[in-house]
Design a protein around this motif. Structure first.
Motif, PDB file in Angstrom:
ATOM      1  N   GLY A  21       0.827  -1.312  -0.117  1.00 14.66           N
ATOM      2  CA  GLY A  21      -0.114   0.046  -0.069  1.00 14.66           C
ATOM      3  C   GLY A  21       0.808   1.452   0.070  1.00 14.66           C
ATOM      4  N   VAL A  22       2.071   1.296   0.180  1.00 15.91           N
ATOM      5  CA  VAL A  22       3.218   2.297  -0.022  1.00 15.91           C
ATOM      6  C   VAL A  22       4.013   2.111  -1.029  1.00 15.91           C
ATOM      7  N   LEU A  23       4.901   0.971  -0.822  1.00 15.17           N
ATOM      8  CA  LEU A  23       5.717   0.754  -2.145  1.00 15.17           C
ATOM      9  C   LEU A  23       5.215  -0.257  -3.018  1.00 15.17           C
ATOM     10  N   THR A  24       3.969  -0.735  -2.712  1.00 14.08           N
ATOM     11  CA  THR A  24       3.152  -1.381  -3.535  1.00 14.08           C
ATOM     12  C   THR A  24       1.763  -0.719  -3.667  1.00 14.08           C
ATOM     13  N   ASP A  25       0.886  -1.205  -4.714  1.00 16.42           N
ATOM     14  CA  ASP A  25      -0.355  -0.469  -4.925  1.00 16.42           C
ATOM     15  C   ASP A  25      -1.457  -1.289  -4.171  1.00 16.42           C
ATOM     16  N   SER A  26      -1.066  -2.074  -3.130  1.00 14.23           N
ATOM     17  CA  SER A  26      -1.850  -3.020  -2.061  1.00 14.23           C
ATOM     18  C   SER A  26      -2.470  -4.236  -3.119  1.00 14.23           C
ATOM     19  N   ASP A  44      10.458   5.049  -7.287  1.00 10.85           N
ATOM     20  CA  ASP A  44      10.232   5.064  -5.935  1.00 10.85           C
ATOM     21  C   ASP A  44      11.773   4.404  -5.535  1.00 10.85           C
ATOM     22  N   GLY A  45      12.273   3.433  -6.264  1.00  7.45           N
ATOM     23  CA  GLY A  45      13.400   2.773  -5.784  1.00  7.45           C
ATOM     24  C   GLY A  45      14.490   3.671  -6.168  1.00  7.45           C
ATOM     25  N   PHE A  46      14.526   4.478  -7.117  1.00  4.73           N
ATOM     26  CA  PHE A  46      15.687   5.477  -7.295  1.00  4.73           C
ATOM     27  C   PHE A  46      15.768   6.710  -6.306  1.00  4.73           C
ATOM     28  N   ALA A  47      14.663   7.114  -5.641  1.00  6.87           N
ATOM     29  CA  ALA A  47      14.551   8.169  -4.730  1.00  6.87           C
ATOM     30  C   ALA A  47      15.069   7.190  -3.534  1.00  6.87           C
TER      31      ALA A  47
END
Length: 175
Positions: A21-26, A44-47
């Motif tokens: 739900g944060v790093l994935t879309d749930s 997200d991974g780059f950041a």
């Protein structure tokens, strides 16, 4: 007078994120053999890598337990990964004590009820746009992006911009 989220961002030294739900879309894709697959956002991974390379603490605390998730996060350079955490507050306290991190210097992004109590302990509780109403109600910043769709990148980038650290990723000083 309460500080704005931008003012609080000046003091952030640590990012803590939930996974589902944060790093994935749930979403969870279940294969025929019962394996549960998740999709994570490359930006997200780059950041996350940029934050680590810039000296921030980056930690993952999740109730879920998926070896594929652990491998992906380790490949990004994240070493503080707590999966299958039955009590996120206990894990949070152990982590901040271990590294002597002030809770006021932590940005935590969660999306649902299991994140509620730990989010009340941090300086900057945040959530994706599609978080549960209870989590939105206690968040000092609600991303314009949904979980798994760039919400993590958005908050990391904002903190790094406020602190003058993001520019090195687009001005050629970090190749």
């Amino acid at each position: 007078m309460e500080k704005s989220y931008k003012e609080i961002m000046n003091n952030i030294t640590t990012f803590i994120f939930d996974v589902d739900g944060v790093l994935t879309d749930s979403s969870v894709h279940v294969t025929e053999n019962g394996e549960m697959l998740r999709i994570m956002n490359i930006r997200d991974g780059f950041a996350l890598k940029a934050a680590i390379e810039s000296g921030y603490h980056v930690c993952i605390i999740s109730g879920g337990n998926n070896e594929g998730v652990r491998i992906r996060l380790r490949n990004l350079g994240i070493s503080d990964i707590y999966l299958a955490s039955p009590n996120k507050v206990v894990t949070f306290n152990e982590y901040t004590d271990l590294f002597k991190i002030k809770p006021d210097h932590v940005l935590y992004m969660g999306d649902d009820i299991p994140d509620f109590h730990v989010m009340q302990l941090v300086g900057l509780p945040t959530c994706p746009q599609d978080a549960s109403p209870e989590i939105k109600a206690i968040s000092k910043y609600i991303s314009h992006k949904n979980g798994g769709k760039g919400a993590v990148r958005e908050v990391i980038e904002q903190v790094m911009k406020v602190q003058g650290k993001w520019h090195m990723y687009y001005d050629g000083k970090h190749d």
